[in-house]
Scaffold this active site. Structure first.
Site, short mmCIF file in Angstrom:
data_model
loop_
_atom_site.label_atom_id
_atom_site.label_comp_id
_atom_site.label_asym_id
_atom_site.label_seq_id
_atom_site.Cartn_x
_atom_site.Cartn_y
_atom_site.Cartn_z
N THR A 177 0.88 -1.16 0.00
CA THR A 177 0.00 0.00 0.00
C THR A 177 0.92 1.21 0.00
OG1 THR A 177 -1.53 -1.21 1.47
CG2 THR A 177 -1.91 1.13 1.24
N ARG A 205 -13.11 -8.51 -3.43
CA ARG A 205 -12.57 -8.25 -2.10
C ARG A 205 -12.26 -6.76 -1.93
NH1 ARG A 205 -7.18 -6.38 -0.15
NH2 ARG A 205 -7.09 -7.05 2.02
N ASP A 208 -8.74 -2.28 3.16
CA ASP A 208 -8.93 -1.25 4.19
C ASP A 208 -8.62 0.14 3.68
OD1 ASP A 208 -5.93 -0.38 5.38
OD2 ASP A 208 -6.01 -2.26 4.29
#
Length: 320
Positions: A177, A205, A208
């Site tokens: 990320t 999916r 976060d």
């Protein structure tokens, strides 16, 4: 609020150890290049939000990291990216989930900041791109394609793709990320987080990175997370840390308590943050956190931290 010294911290993911010192040096060079440009923007008077967006764009453009160009492929061989932006002063969150064919997912999150519908999924983000006239872009890199083909041959036995898209830097079970947290000269905070996902995942999916669990800010503090998205969601990590600062803990105390709890729960992630006093903090439960910062005097990074659970940072003068 009077003028304050700008602060900046960024990350390019978290995961297992970089295999060589040369690997760490290459990542450091990429991170420092972003720090230099974006901190220069803050010194020139740019807003925290503008600085965060630019930092995310630069990290999305670096194929070394799993966001934008260089994003990992999902189980069906497609790239789906998620990104979010939160303006701490306005306490306004915006983002896109599982968007594709776009160079800078963070740009879509920026556009949505001023709208009444502030989080869009794949079809909604595609329609937004058409509305804005954003050109189609293919973020696929050769290394990521080879990575997917290799894992397909092994029936996707890995839990997730490598954090860094570089042959000499590939980590086992990395977590990719990118994130940017900024405090500007007016004392305003902003945070942005962008990802290509964990790679090889089930279609649909959601990570976060487009949730307040992984990207959250108020005028008190701002936090960006990286690691296993499901673990970050289960801890509601970014929001948990920020709420603890609101409730009176220092940023470093909030990080320490949250990561002690995470270690007890066997979570696997990292996070970076700033607060309105200018404190800088980081934490990790995984071996490596690819983060760098500017504390107003110098640049530094977290690439040489010990592999065990660690929290750290630089306290503001008020809390030193």
């Amino acid at each position: 609020m009077g003028q304050v010294q700008p602060k900046l911290i960024i990350h390019g993911g978290a995961g297992s150890s970089l295999r060589s010192k040369g690997g760490a040096d290459a990542v450091r060079l990429s991170l420092y290049r972003v720090i230099e440009e974006v901190y220069g923007m803050l010194l020139a008077g740019a807003s925290a939000q503008a600085a965060v967006v630019r930092g995310c764009q630069m990290l999305e453009d670096d194929p070394r990291f799993n966001a934008g160009t260089g994003s990992v492929l999902q189980s069906d061989g497609q790239i789906r990216m998620s990104a979010s932006l939160m303006n701490g002063s306005a306490q306004r969150f915006s983002g896109v989930i599982n968007t594709s064919r776009v160079q800078h997912p963070i740009d879509l999150a920026l556009f949505l900041q001023d709208g009444s519908d502030r989080v869009l999924s794949d079809y909604g983000s595609l329609e937004l791109m058409r509305e804005l006239g954003v050109p189609s872009y293919d973020p696929l890199t050769e290394i990521r394609l080879k990575e997917w083909i290799q894992e397909r041959d092994h029936n996707f036995s890995k839990e997730m793709a490598g954090v860094v898209a570089e042959k000499e830097l590939v980590s086992e079970a990395g977590r990719g990320t990118i994130g940017v947290v900024a405090l500007d000269g007016e004392g305003q905070l902003a945070v942005g987080t962008s990802t290509g996902g964990k790679g090889f995942e089930r279609i649909g999916r959601v990570s976060d990175s487009a949730m307040p669990a992984g990207n959250y800010a108020t005028h008190h503090a701002a936090v960006s997370c990286t690691g296993i998205g499901e673990d970050i969601i289960d801890e509601c990590l970014a929001a948990r840390i920020v709420v603890r600062v609101i409730d009176g803990q220092t940023l470093l105390q909030a990080f320490e308590r949250s990561f002690i709890e995470a270690e007890q729960n066997r979570r696997d992630f990292g996070a970076i943050g700033l607060d309105r006093t200018g404190a800088i903090a980081w934490g990790k439960t995984c071996p490596t956190l690819l983060a760098a910062y500017h504390d107003g005097t110098r640049m530094g990074d977290t690439l040489d931290l010990p592999e065990e659970m660690v929290t750290g940072g630089i306290a503001s003068p008020a809390h030193a």
